[in-house]
Write an enzyme that holds these catalytic residues in place. Structure first.
Site: not given
Ligand code: IPE
Ligand code: IPE
Ligand code: MG
Length: 241
Positions: A21, A69
């Site tokens: 993340d 996502n």
């Molecule tokens: C969780 O990350 C899913 C992945 C890392 C693929 P998100 O960034 O989408 O999680 P939330 O929604 O903030 O909890």
């Molecule tokens: C995690 O990084 C990867 C995926 C969920 C695909 P994020 O895209 O959630 O990154 P932030 O949380 O917005 O920084």
């Molecule tokens: Mg994220």
């Protein structure tokens, strides 16, 4: 590496689960598009997986895309699919050479057809590998995985047990993750491996995923090694085996 206070030994987790993340925030801070963060994140993931196997880890499960996502802007999702289209086979060739089996876990039928084809190809190529594995969670949600498993049992006309339910999950036959790492400063599971991680040690890092280095992984493993895993017992019972 850290040593366990009770057993005195350095323990390497058998199975590490990683919630990658912070890709988007990492890119934003550098005034770059989110897709750049995802590309860097993917490259870092490959490096970390190689380091994990070198340390003696047998399984790595990485959360790359959640079912939730799928509600992200189309442009971001297409960028992620392009990363799979352009790099997946090449990266996975490296793991194939190390005898690592690759599985994609999640509702993969929700992915574009050509991406599904790439995934199938890579899965088939490594299907004979045993003992070491990488699970990439794509369109994954733990609750959906559990509902799917229970429905499979119902279709067979069977009541579930803890063992039978485990064997109906995507991770069937693998040890449960004993260390779960989440980067990006969030302290939540976001619907990841809710059943499998029931007894995992949870490690949260303030670093954004693209900057989570091999050293950071080693620090997490050292921290894991220093944990006393009681599984409900007392320290004395653990020390006496
Ligand atoms: C969780 O990350 C899913 C992945 C890392 C693929 P998100 O960034 O989408 O999680 P939330 O929604 O903030 O909890
Ligand atoms: C995690 O990084 C990867 C995926 C969920 C695909 P994020 O895209 O959630 O990154 P932030 O949380 O917005 O920084
Ligand atoms: Mg994220």
């Amino acid at each position: 590496m850290g040593r366990n206070k009770i057993t005195g030994s350095t323990k390497i987790p058998q199975h590490i689960a990683i919630i990658m993340d912070g890709n988007g925030r990492w890119a934003k801070k550098r005034l770059m598009p989110r897709s750049f963060g995802h590309k860097k994140g993917m490259e870092r993931m490959i490096g970390l997986m190689e380091r994990a196997f070198d340390l003696g880890v047998s399984y790595v499960t990485v959360y790359a895309l959640s079912t939730e996502n799928l509600n992200r802007p189309e442009e971001e999702l297409n960028g992620l699919y392009d990363l799979i289209r352009n790099h997946f086979e090449g990266y996975m060739e490296r793991f194939y050479k190390k005898g690592v089996r690759l599985r994609i876990i999640g509702e993969t039928h929700l992915l574009p057809a050509d991406v599904q084809e790439i995934i199938k190809k890579v899965e088939q190529k490594t299907a004979h590998c045993i003992g070491k594995g990488v699970n990439v969670a794509l369109c994954y949600g733990s609750r959906a995985e559990l509902v799917r498993a229970v429905n499979m049992a119902i279709e067979k006309g069977e009541r579930v047990t803890e063992d039978s339910l485990s064997s109906l999950l995507y991770t069937a036959g693998q040890p449960d993750p004993d260390l779960l790492i989440r980067t990006g400063r969030e302290v939540r599971l976001s619907n990841f491996l809710l059943w499998q991680a029931a007894y995992a040690e949870l490690y949260f890092s303030d670093k954004m995923f693209p900057e989570f280095s091999d050293k950071d992984l080693e620090k997490a493993v050292a921290w894991f090694s220093s944990r006393v895993r009681r599984f409900g017992k007392t320290d004395e019972q653990v020390a006496n085996g």
